[in-house]
Design an enzyme around this catalytic site. Structure first.
Site, PDB file in Angstrom:
ATOM      1  CB  SER A   9      13.704 -46.834  35.716  1.00 36.23           C
ATOM      2  OG  SER A   9      14.367 -46.295  36.827  1.00 36.23           O
ATOM      3  CE  LYS A  10       5.120 -49.535  33.150  1.00 31.30           C
ATOM      4  NZ  LYS A  10       5.064 -50.987  33.355  1.00 31.30           N
TER       5      LYS A  10
END
Ligand SMILES: Cc1ncc(COP(=O)(O)O)c(C=O)c1O
Length: 315
Positions: free
Chosen positions: A156-157
């Site tokens: 998901s960064k």
């Protein structure tokens, strides 16, 4: 002298960079509750054009990732792409650039949570040359494990998750290496501190699957496609640590670094200790593709300057 950036997309409009500020009580600053992206633009001198690589795919991933942190932005993928192009046009860059979109919990309240907090989005871009590691990178297996999907999802960064990458990268640096490779909780190899990993064994290009605590890299997807088009066999499967020691080739890939051959892991030479033929072939092709020099992949390159290209040079 390289010129600095002058503007940012902030609270829905392009403003001078000095006006794009967040307060110290901002939730994301206190708790790391935000999502970011890293996008590259490449200057093509012959065409006098700046091409942004896979712009749409980056913003698709960005908005998908926002769902994980319950961040609702009032923008579509198209609007974010347009905002980015407008920002780059205002900057007027005639050089390679790095673009950094951020979506974050902007509420100024004490209390760790995701719900009942406002969100904001900002984008800035700055000149950024090619990452060059002539001769290839020397890496170590980090003593820091990649965080698990059930702790902080690596796909998901998430801003706060990059403490994990920073610990690994700095440990590697302090030990005299160029970068770190991280293992998953199950002991398989996951990825680098900010790049995905590929190895080559008997002519097959192998990379860990998306369920192995990796960022679902856009460069990774690009390399898989290029390899397939070149007739190179590809495989997504878990990789053991000791496979790194016996692989014929290995490389890291990501938006910031491009494709970097790995020549040494944990003091063991990879292959014959120089960038191998498959890594070299893919790197050369990737570098041409991102600059819009391969017409076959031109669909991945969004031009920034609508009027700058001399007529007749674009098919
Ligand atoms: C942890 C991590 N893995 C892989 C990548 C490569 O992803 P991409 O190719 O989408 O830039 C990045 C880069 O942003 C990253 O931070």
């Amino acid at each position: 002298m390289v010129r600095k950036n002058r503007f940012a997309f902030f609270n829905g409009k392009i403003v001078p960079i000095e006006d794009a500020k967040v307060g110290i009580m901002t939730s994301a600053f206190n708790y790391g509750t935000g999502i970011f992206e890293g996008i590259r633009g490449y200057w093509n001198g012959e065409e006098e054009q700046l091409y942004v690589f896979r712009l749409r795919e980056h913003f698709e991933r960005f908005l998908r990732n926002c769902r994980v942190l319950l961040i609702e932005l009032p923008y579509t993928v198209e609007e974010l792409c347009e905002a980015t192009l407008e920002l780059l046009q205002r900057e007027g860059f005639r050089t390679d650039v790095y673009i950094r979109p951020l979506a974050y919990k902007s509420g100024e309240e004490i209390g760790v949570r995701l719900h009942d907090l406002e969100s904001q989005c900002t984008i800035f871009a700055l000149p950024f040359g090619e990452y060059d590691k002539p001769g290839g990178a020397r890496v170590m297996i980090s003593s820091w494990r990649r965080m698990d999907d059930n702790a902080i999802p690596p796909r998901s960064k998430i801003i706060g998750a990059y403490v994990n990458s920073a610990l690994a990268k700095t440990e590697a640096h302090l030990h005299g290496f160029d970068d770190a490779l991280m293992l998953c909780q199950d002991g398989h190899v996951s990825e680098g501190s900010a790049a995905n990993l590929f190895i080559v064994r008997d002519g097959t290009l192998i990379t860990p699957p998306v369920t192995q605590e990796i960022l679902e890299g856009i460069t990774r997807a690009t390399i898989l496609q290029l390899a397939e088009d070149l007739g190179i066999e590809t495989l997504e499967r878990p990789i053991d640590r000791s496979e790194l020691y016996v692989a014929d080739e290995a490389f890291l890939c990501g938006t910031a670094v491009g494709l970097v051959p790995i020549i040494e892991v944990d003091h063991r030479q990879v292959g014959d200790g120089a960038p191998g033929p498959i890594s070299t072939q893919l790197k050369k092709l990737y570098q041409a593709v991102v600059r819009g020099k391969e017409l076959r992949y031109r669909r991945w390159c969004t031009p920034v300057y609508r009027a700058a290209v001399p007529s007749g040079t674009i098919p």
